[in-house]
Scaffold this motif. Structure first.
Motif, PDB file in Angstrom:
ATOM      1  N   ALA A  24      67.850  73.683  27.129  1.00  0.00           N
ATOM      2  CA  ALA A  24      68.059  72.966  25.865  1.00  0.00           C
ATOM      3  C   ALA A  24      69.684  72.320  25.597  1.00  0.00           C
ATOM      4  O   ALA A  24      69.839  71.297  25.348  1.00  0.00           O
ATOM      5  N   GLY A  25      70.597  73.495  25.948  1.00  0.00           N
ATOM      6  CA  GLY A  25      71.946  72.979  25.691  1.00  0.00           C
ATOM      7  C   GLY A  25      72.257  71.809  26.823  1.00  0.00           C
ATOM      8  O   GLY A  25      73.022  70.899  26.294  1.00  0.00           O
ATOM      9  N   LYS A  26      71.621  71.865  27.831  1.00  0.00           N
ATOM     10  CA  LYS A  26      71.955  70.725  28.926  1.00  0.00           C
ATOM     11  C   LYS A  26      71.265  69.260  28.292  1.00  0.00           C
ATOM     12  O   LYS A  26      71.882  68.525  28.599  1.00  0.00           O
ATOM     13  N   LEU A  27      70.018  69.668  27.658  1.00  0.00           N
ATOM     14  CA  LEU A  27      69.576  68.334  27.215  1.00  0.00           C
ATOM     15  C   LEU A  27      70.106  67.923  25.742  1.00  0.00           C
ATOM     16  O   LEU A  27      69.664  66.897  25.408  1.00  0.00           O
ATOM     17  N   GLU A  28      70.902  68.958  25.135  1.00  0.00           N
ATOM     18  CA  GLU A  28      71.513  68.525  23.854  1.00  0.00           C
ATOM     19  C   GLU A  28      70.445  68.597  22.888  1.00  0.00           C
ATOM     20  O   GLU A  28      70.358  67.687  21.990  1.00  0.00           O
ATOM     21  N   VAL A  29      69.536  69.570  23.236  1.00  0.00           N
ATOM     22  CA  VAL A  29      68.568  69.574  21.984  1.00  0.00           C
ATOM     23  C   VAL A  29      68.661  71.376  21.674  1.00  0.00           C
ATOM     24  O   VAL A  29      69.276  72.211  22.334  1.00  0.00           O
TER      25      VAL A  29
END
Length: 122
Positions: A24-29
């Motif tokens: 989620a962090g990598k996808l910025e969500v």
């Protein structure tokens, strides 16, 4: 219920030692948003195929598997009716609304008609 996209992401996370919150962090969500997408409560954002592919350096085979998983996981599909008549729009929407209630024989007949028409154009 986990979608094909959700299963793909879960496997990808396990293979890369990531938790849901890491992806989620990598996808910025948020984790809850990613979870909603994986469980089919939200559609997969259109830019995620390339973003996930880049983030996880997917092979061409994995990239294709991801694309197929995204397509199979769609809950909502947008159609452009710009060049359709009102009658054609109504027919398409009626088919979409009633499709679940059709028996398998009727679904096969419809698919055969569509394949026949598609193949006739080539």
């Amino acid at each position: 219920m986990l979608t094909l996209f959700g299963k793909f992401c879960r496997k990808l996370r396990i293979d890369n030692g990531d938790l849901l919150k890491d992806m989620a962090g990598k996808l910025e969500v948020t984790s809850s948003y990613l979870s909603a997408v994986e469980n089919g409560k939200r559609n997969v954002p259109h830019n995620w195929i390339d973003k996930i592919s880049d983030l996880y350096s997917l092979s061409p085979e994995d990239y294709n598997e991801l694309k197929q998983a995204v397509e199979a996981s769609k809950k909502v599909v947008k159609l452009d009716f710009t060049d359709f008549s009102s009658e054609d729009k109504n027919t398409i929407l009626a088919l979409a609304r009633e499709f679940k209630g059709l028996d398998e024989d009727d679904k096969i007949k419809i698919k055969n008609i569509l394949h026949k028409n598609k193949n006739g154009r080539n």
